[in-house]
Write a protein that holds these residues in place. Sequence first.
Motif: not given
Length: 519
Positions: A95-100, A103-106, A112-114
């Motif tokens: 979750f930390r790396k997804r924000e950093e 990836i969350f809004d790509l 999106q699958s991730i």
Amino acid sequence: MLRFETFQDGDSATDFSLNGAYLFGFEDIPLQADIVSFGKQLSCMKAAAGPAGLAVLQKIGSTGTILLPTTRLPESRTPYVLDVELLRSQLAQLFRKREEWSIFDLDNPQAQSINTELQQAMQDFGGIFAQQLTDRAAAASQARDLLNTVLLLSEKMTLLHADLLWEKRCSLGQDPPKFGVRVEPSIRPSMVRPLLDDVDTLYIPMSWRQCEPKERVHATSEIDEWINFAAREEKTVIAGPLIGFCPEDTPKWLDVWKGDIETLKRLSYAHIQRLVERYSEKVDWWIVTSGLELNPYQLPFEELIEIAQQSCALVHRIDPGAKIMMNLPAVWGEYASRDGRTIPTRQIVDLIAQGAELKVDGIGVELMMGMPTDGHYVRDLSQIALIFDTLQASGKPIHVTSFAIPSSTEADETDLWKGRMPIKPAGQWHQPFSDTLQAEWLASVVRIARSRFGVESITWGRLADVPFGRIPHGGLVNGQLQPKSAFHEFAEIANATAELQLLPRPVPAEQPATLADSD
């Protein structure tokens, strides 16, 4: 005291392996502790108060056997369930790396699958966390299954981010990193010249033990030949370490002066001056120290830093045109949990970043995995990515001076330990080490390394399987100088990188069903 309950096949495990296990505190700095496997529990007796995390080697489904951390935890009367805490840590990091990494809004199908899989994993974790209150064994079993899914998802996200970052690096017009290989001075350059066509950089080892096997007895003829070869071929040269603090770098005769700081300094500076004067203007990057943080001579911190400072100043004075770096051979720093006289790697990096005490032009990092010794246990790709992100924050150029894994699990009688140290207890990445797996791991690590803006060179840790390699079967070619799969992979990636190309994405590994899928 921290306590963890371990389970295997639904029962409490009583034979848990502590290979590579250590405790860590704030900013992942290792803590001194006694870790004991007794009965059905792991007991961790800390030398310092406060929350701490545990890193252990754990077999996780198709992901392999990986050294994984828990989150930092407070002491508790009830033992923690180890598998649940390892899972919690991996989800938190994702979750930390997804924000950093944004990836969350790509607007990207893979991203999106991730995100969808990560949300499902979080829901499944909620059920597991609740279940440990009533059935700890079942919770542990389900946590391990989900941990395998999460680790595969973490690798997928790490490689996706690396590809996106590589595209950004190319769009900004940054020069791609140079590719190199560490050569073996015992091999004549003429024997391997065709093998070096696709590399820009040669790392020519100059360990003190090799250059001065006996006091006042100097042996540099093999190095002379390689330096002259590199100059003719117009290769970038990385040389050193001038002062190596790893056991294989320090001459045995120097142990006589172990308690004499002034003599150690005098001998060190004389050795540096002799080598730098000999090869001045022929070396592009000097590795001034390697393994300084290991402190084998048990010097006071101030004396150790002074040796590093004076050594750097001496090299700059003799060879003003060259650049210098400090090399980190055990970058995760777990050695500091076993010896309080060592210096945590993070502290060395901070000193370099501040630039006041350690003035260097770059940082060297080794990622050598495949031996059951500190610094060489197998880690997953997301931990490798985190190392680059940490080093990049220093603001200094980064050089991967050595990275490698074995191409076989068989004993290698030519390695540094003469085949006496088994390979399997170091863990494995997905599958047991093999020729094919070595090439796949190489490609994955290069995708991560080349994407980081601060990385200027990527050097494989061993050209050939010749004597005294730190990683058994770690060469790009075998002992008969026949190329392995990793050799061809390395050459293809080097050419693709020079042409600013993306690397083909591997087919995602088949993942086990999540709890929701099995309902």
